[in-house]
Write a protein that holds these residues in place. Sequence first.
Motif, PDB file in Angstrom:
ATOM      1  N   CYS A  14       0.818  -1.210   0.000  1.00  0.00           N
ATOM      2  CA  CYS A  14       0.000   0.000   0.000  1.00  0.00           C
ATOM      3  C   CYS A  14       0.851   1.259   0.000  1.00  0.00           C
ATOM      4  O   CYS A  14       0.315   2.360   0.011  1.00  0.00           O
ATOM      5  N   GLY A  15       2.145   1.086   0.024  1.00  0.00           N
ATOM      6  CA  GLY A  15       3.029   2.239   0.072  1.00  0.00           C
ATOM      7  C   GLY A  15       2.834   3.065   1.330  1.00  0.00           C
ATOM      8  O   GLY A  15       2.946   4.276   1.304  1.00  0.00           O
ATOM      9  N   MET A  16       2.544   2.386   2.431  1.00  0.00           N
ATOM     10  CA  MET A  16       2.200   3.092   3.658  1.00  0.00           C
ATOM     11  C   MET A  16       2.935   2.475   4.830  1.00  0.00           C
ATOM     12  O   MET A  16       3.026   1.265   4.940  1.00  0.00           O
ATOM     13  N   GLU A  17       3.428   3.336   5.715  1.00  0.00           N
ATOM     14  CA  GLU A  17       4.008   2.884   6.965  1.00  0.00           C
ATOM     15  C   GLU A  17       3.000   3.166   8.069  1.00  0.00           C
ATOM     16  O   GLU A  17       2.478   4.268   8.164  1.00  0.00           O
ATOM     17  N   LEU A  18       2.716   2.159   8.881  1.00  0.00           N
ATOM     18  CA  LEU A  18       1.734   2.286   9.954  1.00  0.00           C
ATOM     19  C   LEU A  18       2.427   2.106  11.285  1.00  0.00           C
ATOM     20  O   LEU A  18       3.191   1.165  11.464  1.00  0.00           O
ATOM     21  N   LYS A  19       2.152   3.013  12.219  1.00  0.00           N
ATOM     22  CA  LYS A  19       2.666   2.882  13.576  1.00  0.00           C
ATOM     23  C   LYS A  19       1.488   2.774  14.528  1.00  0.00           C
ATOM     24  O   LYS A  19       0.492   3.478  14.367  1.00  0.00           O
ATOM     25  N   ILE A  96      -5.303  -2.684   9.009  1.00  0.00           N
ATOM     26  CA  ILE A  96      -5.148  -1.832  10.189  1.00  0.00           C
ATOM     27  C   ILE A  96      -5.970  -2.361  11.356  1.00  0.00           C
ATOM     28  O   ILE A  96      -5.467  -2.475  12.485  1.00  0.00           O
ATOM     29  N   ALA A  97      -7.232  -2.704  11.124  1.00  0.00           N
ATOM     30  CA  ALA A  97      -8.064  -3.240  12.209  1.00  0.00           C
ATOM     31  C   ALA A  97      -7.469  -4.544  12.736  1.00  0.00           C
ATOM     32  O   ALA A  97      -7.417  -4.765  13.952  1.00  0.00           O
ATOM     33  N   THR A  98      -7.004  -5.392  11.844  1.00  0.00           N
ATOM     34  CA  THR A  98      -6.372  -6.650  12.261  1.00  0.00           C
ATOM     35  C   THR A  98      -5.161  -6.377  13.139  1.00  0.00           C
ATOM     36  O   THR A  98      -4.984  -7.003  14.190  1.00  0.00           O
ATOM     37  N   ALA A  99      -4.333  -5.421  12.737  1.00  0.00           N
ATOM     38  CA  ALA A  99      -3.141  -5.083  13.513  1.00  0.00           C
ATOM     39  C   ALA A  99      -3.522  -4.537  14.894  1.00  0.00           C
ATOM     40  O   ALA A  99      -2.896  -4.892  15.901  1.00  0.00           O
ATOM     41  N   LEU A 100      -4.537  -3.702  14.958  1.00  0.00           N
ATOM     42  CA  LEU A 100      -4.966  -3.139  16.238  1.00  0.00           C
ATOM     43  C   LEU A 100      -5.482  -4.223  17.178  1.00  0.00           C
ATOM     44  O   LEU A 100      -5.100  -4.275  18.354  1.00  0.00           O
ATOM     45  N   VAL A 101      -6.348  -5.103  16.666  1.00  0.00           N
ATOM     46  CA  VAL A 101      -6.920  -6.149  17.526  1.00  0.00           C
ATOM     47  C   VAL A 101      -5.836  -7.134  17.951  1.00  0.00           C
ATOM     48  O   VAL A 101      -5.773  -7.531  19.120  1.00  0.00           O
ATOM     49  N   ALA A 102      -4.969  -7.529  17.035  1.00  0.00           N
ATOM     50  CA  ALA A 102      -3.890  -8.462  17.383  1.00  0.00           C
ATOM     51  C   ALA A 102      -2.987  -7.848  18.455  1.00  0.00           C
ATOM     52  O   ALA A 102      -2.589  -8.528  19.406  1.00  0.00           O
ATOM     53  N   TYR A 103      -2.676  -6.560  18.322  1.00  0.00           N
ATOM     54  CA  TYR A 103      -1.853  -5.916  19.341  1.00  0.00           C
ATOM     55  C   TYR A 103      -2.577  -5.868  20.680  1.00  0.00           C
ATOM     56  O   TYR A 103      -1.983  -6.133  21.732  1.00  0.00           O
TER      57      TYR A 103
END
Length: 160
Positions: A14-19, A96-103
Amino acid sequence: MQDRAVGMLDFQRCGMELKIYENILTMASMQSLRIACGLRLLDSGMLKRALNNSILKLSAVADDKVVGMLRVVGDCSFVFVICDVMVDPEYRNRGIATALVAYALRAIEEMLPKGVTGTVSLFASKGKEKLYSRLGFRELPDGMSGPGMQTMVIGRGDDL
């Protein structure tokens, strides 16, 4: 938990960095996400109390703005509820939602004493059940539990 960048996910496709940041979620960024997601604004007093009473607040930041969020509430012992999982529509379908819930699930595991089993509940938005199933949630009723239930109540206490 400290207010710090806790992880960085790089979405090359996606050409995106997510923190993902812990406990930096502000009232303004939550209200902005609510508007972007087509939800109504919340009273500032209610929102402040909700944020203050959250066990964990996660913010997903991309392009220097909060594009996703999640809150965890509960008894800080063994019952936890994931709520307010929101992702800006312009950033959906990027994990993004997957990353948030997994974290959040990993953070809850760290909150629990070794060997103690905790319960993590949530209300999935219609059509999002597969997202949560992939992360280990099961739909109710099942062989162990009856259907999830909820009711709405109207406050009778003091004004905000």
